[in-house]
Design a protein around this motif. Structure first.
Motif, mmCIF file in Angstrom:
data_model
loop_
_atom_site.group_PDB
_atom_site.id
_atom_site.type_symbol
_atom_site.label_atom_id
_atom_site.label_comp_id
_atom_site.label_asym_id
_atom_site.label_seq_id
_atom_site.Cartn_x
_atom_site.Cartn_y
_atom_site.Cartn_z
ATOM 1 N N VAL A 37 48.801 35.404 31.275
ATOM 2 C CA VAL A 37 47.799 35.750 32.282
ATOM 3 C C VAL A 37 46.875 36.791 31.671
ATOM 4 N N GLY A 38 45.586 36.463 31.593
ATOM 5 C CA GLY A 38 44.618 37.393 31.032
ATOM 6 C C GLY A 38 44.575 38.678 31.833
ATOM 7 N N VAL A 39 44.293 39.779 31.171
ATOM 8 C CA VAL A 39 44.281 41.085 31.808
ATOM 9 C C VAL A 39 43.336 41.095 33.002
ATOM 10 N N ARG A 40 42.240 40.375 32.923
ATOM 11 C CA ARG A 40 41.264 40.379 34.005
ATOM 12 C C ARG A 40 41.264 39.070 34.801
ATOM 13 N N ARG A 41 42.159 38.163 34.494
ATOM 14 C CA ARG A 41 42.152 36.863 35.154
ATOM 15 C C ARG A 41 42.315 37.022 36.659
ATOM 16 N N ALA A 42 41.303 36.668 37.377
ATOM 17 C CA ALA A 42 41.325 36.669 38.847
ATOM 18 C C ALA A 42 41.661 38.030 39.435
ATOM 19 N N GLY A 43 41.468 39.101 38.666
ATOM 20 C CA GLY A 43 41.766 40.422 39.184
ATOM 21 C C GLY A 43 43.260 40.625 39.378
ATOM 22 N N ILE A 44 43.601 41.794 39.831
ATOM 23 C CA ILE A 44 45.007 42.161 40.006
ATOM 24 C C ILE A 44 45.652 41.322 41.110
ATOM 25 N N ILE A 45 44.949 41.110 42.194
ATOM 26 C CA ILE A 45 45.505 40.296 43.294
ATOM 27 C C ILE A 45 45.775 38.879 42.797
ATOM 28 N N GLY A 46 44.876 38.354 41.990
ATOM 29 C CA GLY A 46 45.092 37.028 41.404
ATOM 30 C C GLY A 46 46.302 36.987 40.499
ATOM 31 N N GLN A 47 46.519 38.076 39.750
ATOM 32 C CA GLN A 47 47.680 38.132 38.868
ATOM 33 C C GLN A 47 48.983 38.216 39.666
ATOM 34 N N LEU A 48 48.957 38.980 40.767
ATOM 35 C CA LEU A 48 50.148 39.044 41.627
ATOM 36 C C LEU A 48 50.419 37.679 42.263
ATOM 37 N N SER A 49 49.352 36.985 42.638
ATOM 38 C CA SER A 49 49.497 35.643 43.208
ATOM 39 C C SER A 49 50.040 34.671 42.165
ATOM 40 N N PHE A 50 49.577 34.810 40.919
ATOM 41 C CA PHE A 50 50.089 33.986 39.829
ATOM 42 C C PHE A 50 51.593 34.224 39.655
ATOM 43 N N TYR A 51 51.981 35.499 39.669
ATOM 44 C CA TYR A 51 53.390 35.860 39.542
ATOM 45 C C TYR A 51 54.216 35.180 40.635
ATOM 46 N N ALA A 52 53.788 35.331 41.880
ATOM 47 C CA ALA A 52 54.503 34.710 42.996
ATOM 48 C C ALA A 52 54.505 33.194 42.846
ATOM 49 N N GLY A 53 53.431 32.649 42.271
ATOM 50 C CA GLY A 53 53.330 31.204 42.071
ATOM 51 C C GLY A 53 54.409 30.647 41.157
ATOM 52 N N LEU A 54 54.899 31.449 40.227
ATOM 53 C CA LEU A 54 55.985 30.994 39.363
ATOM 54 C C LEU A 54 57.239 30.705 40.182
ATOM 55 N N ARG A 95 50.480 46.071 36.467
ATOM 56 C CA ARG A 95 49.434 45.481 37.327
ATOM 57 C C ARG A 95 49.055 46.461 38.447
ATOM 58 N N PHE A 96 50.062 47.085 39.062
ATOM 59 C CA PHE A 96 49.790 48.024 40.145
ATOM 60 C C PHE A 96 49.030 49.249 39.636
ATOM 61 N N THR A 97 49.419 49.756 38.477
ATOM 62 C CA THR A 97 48.720 50.915 37.900
ATOM 63 C C THR A 97 47.250 50.581 37.678
ATOM 64 N N GLU A 98 47.021 49.432 37.068
ATOM 65 C CA GLU A 98 45.634 49.016 36.827
ATOM 66 C C GLU A 98 44.905 48.754 38.140
ATOM 67 N N GLY A 99 45.594 48.143 39.082
ATOM 68 C CA GLY A 99 44.980 47.841 40.373
ATOM 69 C C GLY A 99 44.553 49.078 41.131
ATOM 70 N N VAL A 100 45.376 50.128 41.062
ATOM 71 C CA VAL A 100 45.017 51.392 41.713
ATOM 72 C C VAL A 100 43.774 51.973 41.029
#
Length: 195
Positions: free
Chosen positions: A69-86, A129-134
């Protein structure tokens, strides 16, 4: 890993993720893989050896997907959604998280320690992800990244278990959606509620 050994691990992963560690035997693998139990014992002298190999393979595959998952792919919320998607992908196949399954059972320490390593790596990835998101303002400023990572992992695991038990992936989707909304700054939560 040679082809036969790889096939044994793959089939064992699938069976354990559906039925649990305790209810899978070498006789089950003999039927599914199509080789004698003696051949399975040649590759994995004990079920513990097989369990360790399963966690190593599963962890490597799961964490590799996270790193993709790219560092900026779909933003942090998108990355969390990707994680849950697994986890959602597994649910749609009728499978549970291997490490969640093993954590719920009594397994040898050599397996449980690797399960703990898997969860620690998940928490580290989520905390980053949370650190970056904040810092980007995508996650509420009062969120503690490490504690939130642990809570998010626990929510995903619990939601997956509940959805699997009920046979309803929407239970998982609703729980994760609500959790992600609560992590967002108040303005994003208000905008999401208005739409």
């Amino acid at each position: 890993m040679n082809e036969t050994r790889t096939r044994i691990v793959e089939e064992a992963l699938h069976l354990v993720r559906i039925r649990g560690y305790a209810s899978v035997s070498y006789a089950d693998l003999e039927r599914v893989v199509g080789i004698r139990k003696a051949s399975i014992h040649h590759h994995f002298p004990s079920k513990t050896d097989l369990g360790v190999a399963m966690v190593q393979v599963y962890s490597a595959q799961f964490l590799s997907r996270l790193r993709s998952v790219g560092v900026r792919r779909a933003g942090i919320i998108g990355q969390l959604s990707f994680y849950a998607g697994l986890y959602r992908e597994a649910l749609e196949r009728g499978e549970a998280c291997l490490c969640g399954t093993l954590a719920a059972e009594v397994v040898p320490e050599s397996i449980s320690s690797r399960v703990a390593e898997f969860f620690a790596a998940n928490v580290d990835w989520l905390a980053a992800r949370f650190t970056e998101g904040v810092s980007l303002g995508e996650i509420a400023s009062d969120v503690d990244p490490r504690r939130s990572a642990q809570a998010f992992l626990a929510t995903v695991q619990g939601a997956a278990l509940t959805a699997r038990s009920l046979g309803d992936v929407e239970v998982f989707n609703a729980a994760i959606g609500a959790t992600i909304r609560q992590l967002q700054p108040a303005r994003e939560r208000a905008e999401a509620g208005a739409s």
